[in-house]
Scaffold this motif. Structure first.
Motif, PDB file in Angstrom:
ATOM      1  N   LEU A 228       8.736  12.683   0.066  1.00 15.07           N
ATOM      2  CA  LEU A 228       8.480  12.065   1.369  1.00 15.07           C
ATOM      3  C   LEU A 228       7.169  11.289   1.351  1.00 15.07           C
ATOM      4  N   PHE A 229       6.127  11.895   0.748  1.00 14.51           N
ATOM      5  CA  PHE A 229       4.844  11.194   0.650  1.00 14.51           C
ATOM      6  C   PHE A 229       4.944   9.974  -0.261  1.00 14.51           C
ATOM      7  N   ASP A 230       5.742  10.072  -1.324  1.00  9.21           N
ATOM      8  CA  ASP A 230       5.919   8.939  -2.231  1.00  9.21           C
ATOM      9  C   ASP A 230       6.489   7.741  -1.478  1.00  9.21           C
ATOM     10  N   TRP A 231       7.599   7.944  -0.786  1.00 11.32           N
ATOM     11  CA  TRP A 231       8.221   6.849  -0.032  1.00 11.32           C
ATOM     12  C   TRP A 231       7.308   6.365   1.094  1.00 11.32           C
ATOM     13  N   PHE A 232       6.601   7.299   1.724  1.00  5.56           N
ATOM     14  CA  PHE A 232       5.707   6.945   2.826  1.00  5.56           C
ATOM     15  C   PHE A 232       4.583   6.029   2.335  1.00  5.56           C
ATOM     16  N   ILE A 233       3.948   6.391   1.209  1.00  2.00           N
ATOM     17  CA  ILE A 233       2.840   5.594   0.665  1.00  2.00           C
ATOM     18  C   ILE A 233       3.347   4.236   0.183  1.00  2.00           C
ATOM     19  N   ALA A 234       4.539   4.212  -0.428  1.00  2.00           N
ATOM     20  CA  ALA A 234       5.101   2.934  -0.878  1.00  2.00           C
ATOM     21  C   ALA A 234       5.335   1.999   0.302  1.00  2.00           C
ATOM     22  N   GLY A 235       5.809   2.540   1.423  1.00  2.00           N
ATOM     23  CA  GLY A 235       5.988   1.732   2.631  1.00  2.00           C
ATOM     24  C   GLY A 235       4.665   1.275   3.208  1.00  2.00           C
ATOM     25  N   CYS A 236       3.643   2.145   3.127  1.00  2.00           N
ATOM     26  CA  CYS A 236       2.311   1.775   3.628  1.00  2.00           C
ATOM     27  C   CYS A 236       1.751   0.582   2.854  1.00  2.00           C
ATOM     28  N   ALA A 237       1.985   0.550   1.522  1.00  2.00           N
ATOM     29  CA  ALA A 237       1.493  -0.551   0.695  1.00  2.00           C
ATOM     30  C   ALA A 237       2.055  -1.883   1.168  1.00  2.00           C
ATOM     31  N   LEU A 238       3.327  -1.899   1.567  1.00  2.00           N
ATOM     32  CA  LEU A 238       3.906  -3.132   2.098  1.00  2.00           C
ATOM     33  C   LEU A 238       3.331  -3.451   3.480  1.00  2.00           C
ATOM     34  N   TYR A 239       3.143  -2.432   4.309  1.00  2.00           N
ATOM     35  CA  TYR A 239       2.660  -2.653   5.673  1.00  2.00           C
ATOM     36  C   TYR A 239       1.283  -3.311   5.685  1.00  2.00           C
ATOM     37  N   VAL A 240       0.381  -2.853   4.807  1.00  2.00           N
ATOM     38  CA  VAL A 240      -0.979  -3.399   4.831  1.00  2.00           C
ATOM     39  C   VAL A 240      -1.018  -4.837   4.319  1.00  2.00           C
ATOM     40  N   LEU A 241       0.024  -5.283   3.591  1.00  3.26           N
ATOM     41  CA  LEU A 241       0.068  -6.660   3.112  1.00  3.26           C
ATOM     42  C   LEU A 241       0.592  -7.628   4.167  1.00  3.26           C
ATOM     43  N   LEU A 242       1.244  -7.115   5.202  1.00  2.55           N
ATOM     44  CA  LEU A 242       1.795  -7.980   6.242  1.00  2.55           C
ATOM     45  C   LEU A 242       0.710  -8.400   7.222  1.00  2.55           C
ATOM     46  N   PRO A 243       0.837  -9.580   7.819  1.00  6.12           N
ATOM     47  CA  PRO A 243      -0.152 -10.020   8.804  1.00  6.12           C
ATOM     48  C   PRO A 243      -0.153  -9.107  10.031  1.00  6.12           C
ATOM     49  N   VAL A 244      -1.298  -9.028  10.690  1.00  5.83           N
ATOM     50  CA  VAL A 244      -1.397  -8.227  11.913  1.00  5.83           C
ATOM     51  C   VAL A 244      -0.663  -8.953  13.037  1.00  5.83           C
ATOM     52  N   SER A 245       0.167  -8.198  13.763  1.00  5.22           N
ATOM     53  CA  SER A 245       0.927  -8.778  14.867  1.00  5.22           C
ATOM     54  C   SER A 245       1.117  -7.713  15.944  1.00  5.22           C
ATOM     55  N   PRO A 246       0.939  -8.097  17.219  1.00  2.00           N
ATOM     56  CA  PRO A 246       1.113  -7.106  18.296  1.00  2.00           C
ATOM     57  C   PRO A 246       2.547  -6.587  18.379  1.00  2.00           C
ATOM     58  N   ASN A 247       3.506  -7.356  17.869  1.00  2.00           N
ATOM     59  CA  ASN A 247       4.907  -6.934  17.926  1.00  2.00           C
ATOM     60  C   ASN A 247       5.326  -6.078  16.737  1.00  2.00           C
ATOM     61  N   LEU A 248       4.373  -5.860  15.809  1.00  2.00           N
ATOM     62  CA  LEU A 248       4.703  -5.182  14.558  1.00  2.00           C
ATOM     63  C   LEU A 248       4.156  -3.760  14.582  1.00  2.00           C
ATOM     64  N   SER A 249       5.042  -2.769  14.634  1.00  2.00           N
ATOM     65  CA  SER A 249       4.613  -1.376  14.610  1.00  2.00           C
ATOM     66  C   SER A 249       4.750  -0.813  13.211  1.00  2.00           C
ATOM     67  N   PHE A 250       3.909   0.171  12.895  1.00  2.00           N
ATOM     68  CA  PHE A 250       3.948   0.771  11.567  1.00  2.00           C
ATOM     69  C   PHE A 250       5.296   1.441  11.301  1.00  2.00           C
ATOM     70  N   LEU A 251       5.789   2.229  12.258  1.00  2.00           N
ATOM     71  CA  LEU A 251       7.065   2.913  12.063  1.00  2.00           C
ATOM     72  C   LEU A 251       8.209   1.913  11.943  1.00  2.00           C
ATOM     73  N   GLY A 252       8.105   0.804  12.667  1.00  2.00           N
ATOM     74  CA  GLY A 252       9.138  -0.224  12.569  1.00  2.00           C
ATOM     75  C   GLY A 252       9.194  -0.833  11.175  1.00  2.00           C
ATOM     76  N   VAL A 253       8.006  -1.150  10.604  1.00  2.00           N
ATOM     77  CA  VAL A 253       7.952  -1.701   9.242  1.00  2.00           C
ATOM     78  C   VAL A 253       8.472  -0.675   8.240  1.00  2.00           C
ATOM     79  N   LEU A 254       8.108   0.593   8.443  1.00  2.00           N
ATOM     80  CA  LEU A 254       8.576   1.640   7.534  1.00  2.00           C
ATOM     81  C   LEU A 254      10.103   1.749   7.572  1.00  2.00           C
ATOM     82  N   GLY A 255      10.679   1.618   8.750  1.00  2.00           N
ATOM     83  CA  GLY A 255      12.139   1.634   8.862  1.00  2.00           C
ATOM     84  C   GLY A 255      12.778   0.454   8.150  1.00  2.00           C
ATOM     85  N   VAL A 256      12.180  -0.719   8.303  1.00  2.00           N
ATOM     86  CA  VAL A 256      12.688  -1.910   7.616  1.00  2.00           C
ATOM     87  C   VAL A 256      12.580  -1.724   6.105  1.00  2.00           C
TER      88      VAL A 256
END
Length: 868
Positions: A228-256
């Motif tokens: 679970l931590f492996d997949w979670f951290i891998a998703g976090c790596a993608l999230y921090v590379l995306l531009p900041v946006s008020p419409n973009l939630s962390f859990l939403g990106v993780l789901g995508v």
């Protein structure tokens, strides 16, 4: 009865093989189709953007975001070591963490790029863990455990995220549900079932003779936590590379991210390339621009996938240089156990990546300021030719990668030349120093490793598997798509093909991609128009003179099994060496190591492996010794000890001393009883065959058995006429006989058929053995082979591999079926030296079928196995 034939011996068997190959080949075709669909989706989403928009976005990514993503990537690969650590704890075979971490890093560097599948990581783990003492069964359990752990973590995180933050599914995906909440429920069901099984079932689970211990609740919880931590951290790596946006939630990106990974896993495209990106862009496009998403995905792909593999390749190359220095011999010994098996696979992939980089570079426009700088240094023709040659070198590297995987010397030399040329071309065609640096690293890693590419084979004779062909086609499709995307703002005209200007990027890219495709098609046509490959099928000797000549020059007496007429032959090009084999089911089984000069063995073994691959067969080397073990491991085969061969050193053999008192008694007793020993030359055998037939039939009837074959001789008149035969007579009547195998250069003496009348006196075989040994010693022979004792010398220790413990059990308690222990004790009184014998074959779940097929070959079919 010919060796060279254009048809399989059995039409029904050919149909079965054809169906098997069809289902085996359909996967790569589906992958190509899915990749094409993914490119179409990307093209639709990016139709309003230019290539330079993507590059600009990529360069503008903040350094702190990229740095943070890199740290998360490192953390993710550290967490992945937990998979193997828990797996080794599960099988109760712990290893030092340094080895576990290395196996994990190399395994996931492969599987993340080749495909997040059990196969890719499993093959790497087998090479590493087998060198560290784990059995095939243990490694299979480790691979299954790691795969189950990965999926348990993925399903748990996906189920929770999809329920907490349900994504709306775009209609373009045409799925039967509009929200991922349904997927979330489906994902959690197997996880809950696993927990219940872990809590309620304490006994082992048996599946087709394979026994699996159910992980404890504590271990299962650790599995899910690590994954679970492996997949979670891998998703976090993608999230921090995306531009900041008020419409973009962390859990939403993780789901995508999880949904994109699921699509990539299901597609079986290497690394989910294209599919993961398409799904991610499609789901995030309402919140971010497609160019922003794609630029982040490109950095993520390079950082999380490509960079670890390049590091692994560089480490292997550096190791080869360090190995020559005295101060690091300890490190070299550590690496040396697995480097031979692993290096060709790594360099095949990195060379393929190098070719892809050159093709993609040729399909995209150069950087403007670099061309402004080059125009004062290089004439236009140099730039034009360099750009064109860059793509030609790219397609060349794609094709040569297959040769590197097959360890071909010419592929190594040409790859080194093309990588070196690619470095120079990258600078000349547009001052692409990034490409030149990557290719330099690849060349630096490959260059010191020439000794691992030893095959002197023709590149045109190498077959491309459907997966290799599909991978090359995918790269070419992607290159064409890049050309179309990069220059969609340029109106097409015939003049583009003949436009030569410094900033005429579209014209150069068109010519380069067409040139690369043209070279690929030309080489493909050259392969199609070459002479048809010979199919080695029907058992029998089509050229008995050649076979007999090679056998008579062999010092190994088992070579005479080639004269039985129940085997097919694979000759080398010089026709001075061969492999004898036969097929049963999917198993293509050789009898022993190759026969002939030792320097011919490597190429013959590889050619046999390739022939098996063409027919989708299992490659099996039966009853082999130790000399070719490194080569069998290079082929990715598992080794199973099946027994030991007893060999008596004749120069020291005598009947003197108290220990030989029993031998002297047997000789004296039978000779006083009127029994005599003689050796009959081959030319005198025909007149004795009726008597020998009577003895053989009586012996078979008394033993209640039938003739065997393949690894054992059988009574066949034409076969027996070729050997001298030792006889025991009484009053001119033949009582017992054995045919004699004489190795070249008086290296080894052995015997094959041992038959006697049921009423022969006790000790008749000892009498024959002793006289033969004494005769062999007087004739100057060095060794007398007593043949192999099945299951002998196998450990019954609790820490021994399962196969060894099973063999030891059969050896000790299998007297009802066969006197294994008695056979060993009988041979031991001659004081032999015992040498191990192995099966080299695919391991894992294929092993029971392979053992059954070998037994069927020896016993003349399944009926022979059952009926003795």
């Amino acid at each position: 009865m010919g060796r060279l034939t254009e048809e399989l011996p059995d039409g029904s068997e050919q149909k079965i093989m054809t169906k098997t190959k069809f289902f085996h080949n359909i996967g790569p075709l589906v992958g190509v189709l899915l990749f094409t669909v993914a490119l179409w989706v990307l093209h639709s989403e990016l139709k309003t953007y230019h290539f330079h928009d993507i590059l600009k976005r990529t360069r503008e990514l903040p350094v702190h975001q990229v740095g943070f993503a890199f740290l998360l990537t490192v953390l993710s690969y550290l967490i992945m070591t937990g998979y193997d650590t828990l797996a080794l704890r599960y099988i109760q075979k712990p290893l030092p963490y340094s080895k576990t971490a290395f196996a994990s890093f190399v395994g996931y560097s492969f599987s993340n790029n080749i495909g997040l599948s059990m196969l890719a990581g499993g093959s790497v783990r087998f090479r590493l863990y087998s060198a560290w003492g784990l059995s095939v069964i243990d490694i299979t359990k480790v691979v299954l455990f790691c795969t189950a752990t990965l999926w348990l973590g993925f399903l748990t995180l996906s189920g929770v995220i999809f329920l907490i933050e349900p994504l709306a599914i775009p209609r373009a995906l045409h799925l039967p549900f509009s929200s991922v909440q349904t997927l979330g429920v489906i994902a959690l069901v197997p996880v809950v079932c696993f927990f219940f099984v872990s809590l309620l079932r304490k006994r082992s689970l048996t599946i087709r003779d394979w026994e699996f211990t159910i992980p404890s609740f504590k271990l299962l919880s650790a599995q899910i936590t690590v994954a679970l931590f492996d997949w979670f951290i891998a998703g976090c790596a993608l999230y921090v590379l995306l531009p900041v946006s008020p419409n973009l939630s962390f859990l939403g990106v993780l789901g995508v991210f999880l949904l994109g990974q699921l699509a990539g896993l299901a597609s079986q495209i290497p690394g989910g390339l294209g599919v993961f990106e398409s799904v991610t862009i499609l789901l995030l496009s309402p919140m971010l621009t497609a160019s922003e998403i794609l630029s982040s995905l490109l950095v993520y792909r390079g950082m999380y996938y490509i960079l670890p593999l390049l590091i692994a390749a560089l480490m292997l190359g550096v190791q080869e240089v360090l190995q020559k220095k005295e101060g690091v011999k300890r490190i070299a010994r550590f690496f040396g156990q697995w480097v031979s098996e692993l290096l060709p696979q790594v360099f095949a992939f990195t060379t393929f990546v190098g070719g892809t980089i050159l093709l993609f570079s040729g399909a995209t426009p150069g950087v403007g300021w670099r061309f402004s700088w080059l125009k004062d240094l290089l004439p236009l023709p140099v730039v034009e030719v360099s750009h064109f040659l860059g793509s030609i070198i790219g397609i060349g590297l794609l094709l040569l990668a297959r040769g590197l995987q097959r360890r071909i010397d010419a592929a190594y030399i040409l790859s080194s030349i093309l990588l070196g040329a690619g470095i120079v071309i990258s600078i000349l065609k547009g001052f692409d120093y990034e490409e030149a640096l990557i290719l330099t690293i690849m060349l630096g890693a490959l260059f010191p490793c020439h000794r691992y590419f030893y095959r002197k084979a023709s590149l045109f004779n190498e077959s491309f598997t459907p997966r290799w062909t599909a991978a090359i086609v995918l790269v070419l499709i992607c290159s064409v798509a890049l050309v179309l995307f990069s220059y969609k703002h340029v109106d097409y005209s015939h003049d583009l093909w003949w436009s030569f200007t410094l900033y005429g990027h579209a014209s150069r890219s068109l010519r380069a991609i067409v040139g690369a495709i043209g070279v690929g098609l030309f080489l493909s046509m050259a392969r199609l128009l070459r002479p048809a490959q010979v199919k080695f099928t029907s058992p029998g000797i089509d050229d008995p003179g050649v076979v007999k000549s090679i056998v008579q020059q062999s010092s190994q007496t088992y070579a005479f099994l080639a004269l039985l007429g129940d085997k097919s032959f694979l000759f080398n090009e010089k026709r001075n060496a061969f492999i004898m084999y036969n097929t049963s089911g999917r198993s293509w089984v050789t009898m022993g190591d190759p026969i002939g000069p030792e320097e011919e063995s490597r190429e013959l073994i590889w050619r046999f492996r390739e022939m098996c691959d063409r027919y989708d067969g299992w490659t099996v080397f039966y009853e082999v010794g130790t000399k070719n073990i490194p080569l069998y491991l290079d082929l990715g085969l598992a080794l199973l000890k099946i027994g030991e061969e007893g060999r008596v050193w004749l120069p020291d053999f005598s009947l003197e001393g108290n220990a030989r008192k029993g031998f002297r008694h047997i000789l004296n007793k039978l000779e006083k009883g009127g029994y005599g020993f003689e050796i009959v030359l081959p030319e005198n055998i025909p007149s004795l065959l009726p008597e020998l037939r009577n003895i053989s039939d009586a012996w078979l009837k008394e033993k209640n058995t039938r003739e065997k074959g393949f690894s054992l001789g059988f009574f066949e008149e034409e076969y027996l006429k070729q050997f001298p035969t030792a006889l025991v007579r009484k009053d001119k009547k033949i009582i017992a006989f054995v045919n004699i195998w004489q190795g070249a250069e008086q290296e080894e003496l052995s015997l094959d058929l041992m038959r006697h009348f049921p009423d022969a006196p006790n000790g008749i075989m000892d009498y024959l053995f002793l006289h033969l040994m004494l005769w062999g010693k007087e004739a100057g022979y060095k060794w007398f082979s007593l043949g192999m004792t099945p299951f002998a010398g196998m450990e019954d220790h609790a820490l021994a591999p399962l196969w060894n413990r099973l063999g030891a059990f059969i050896f000790t308690y299998g007297e009802h079926f066969y006197n294994f222990q008695g056979l060993r004790q009988y041979k031991q009184k001659f004081d032999p030296q015992w040498e191990p014998k192995y099966i080299a074959s695919p391991g894992g779940l294929a092993l029971p079928g392979i053992i059954t097929n070998i037994a069927s070959l020896i016993s003349g079919g399944v009926k022979g196995v059952i009926a003795k």
